[in-house]
Design an enzyme around this catalytic site. Structure first.
Site, PDB file in Angstrom:
ATOM      1  CG  HIS A  12      -2.038  -1.021   1.046  1.00  0.00           C
ATOM      2  ND1 HIS A  12      -2.712  -1.560   2.116  1.00  0.00           N
ATOM      3  CD2 HIS A  12      -2.574  -1.592  -0.059  1.00  0.00           C
ATOM      4  CE1 HIS A  12      -3.616  -2.401   1.673  1.00  0.00           C
ATOM      5  NE2 HIS A  12      -3.548  -2.449   0.366  1.00  0.00           N
ATOM      6  CB  THR A  38      -0.381  -4.235  -7.583  1.00  0.00           C
ATOM      7  OG1 THR A  38       0.401  -3.810  -6.471  1.00  0.00           O
ATOM      8  CG2 THR A  38      -1.258  -5.406  -7.176  1.00  0.00           C
ATOM      9  CG  ASP A  85      -0.685   2.404   5.920  1.00  0.00           C
ATOM     10  OD1 ASP A  85      -0.748   2.201   7.168  1.00  0.00           O
ATOM     11  OD2 ASP A  85      -0.440   3.518   5.436  1.00  0.00           O
TER      12      ASP A  85
END
Length: 132
Positions: A12, A38, A85
């Site tokens: 994240h 990602t 996160d």
């Protein structure tokens, strides 16, 4: 020839620097495997290590978590390193939960912090004798 592991890499926003630093510390081991990240995480990793091949899928909130999950279901991802996160709101929380469910269903090794990722990379998971 030893099978290369498929390693999913996700972080994240505020955890991307932590993942990039972890990859840097472990680049020698990781570069021998197939890395899939990602989109935004992948671009951070490609900037840090332009000589290392990192396949990217869509951004997590745009379906990337689901793509990584599908790769787990297809047997293309053997290990997941995911630094979420815990103090940030996640609008795609359902996607993250679905990804975690697949990690559990398919019983793949996963790490969710630098210390658990360190333990995982030093484990038998990365030993050629242990691979299936």
């Amino acid at each position: 020839m030893t099978k290369r592991l498929g390693i999913g890499l996700i972080a994240h926003d505020r955890k991307k620097p932590d993942l990039a630093a972890w990859v840097t510390r472990n680049i020698q081991v990781l570069s021998a495997h197939r890395l899939v990240a990602t989109a935004t995480t992948g671009s951070v990793l490609k900037q840090s290590h332009p000589d290392v091949s990192v396949e990217t899928v869509k951004s997590g909130p745009l379906g990337g978590d689901q793509q990584i999950g599908a790769m787990i279901a297809e047997g293309k991802i053997d290990v997941l390193i995911f630094f979420p996160d815990p103090l940030a709101a996640m609008p795609h929380d359902v996607d993250v939960k679905a990804l975690l469910r697949l990690v559990l269903v398919y019983d793949i090794p996963a790490a969710f912090s630098p210390s658990t990722a360190d333990a995982l990379i030093m484990s038998d998971v990365f030993s050629p004798a242990r691979r299936r």
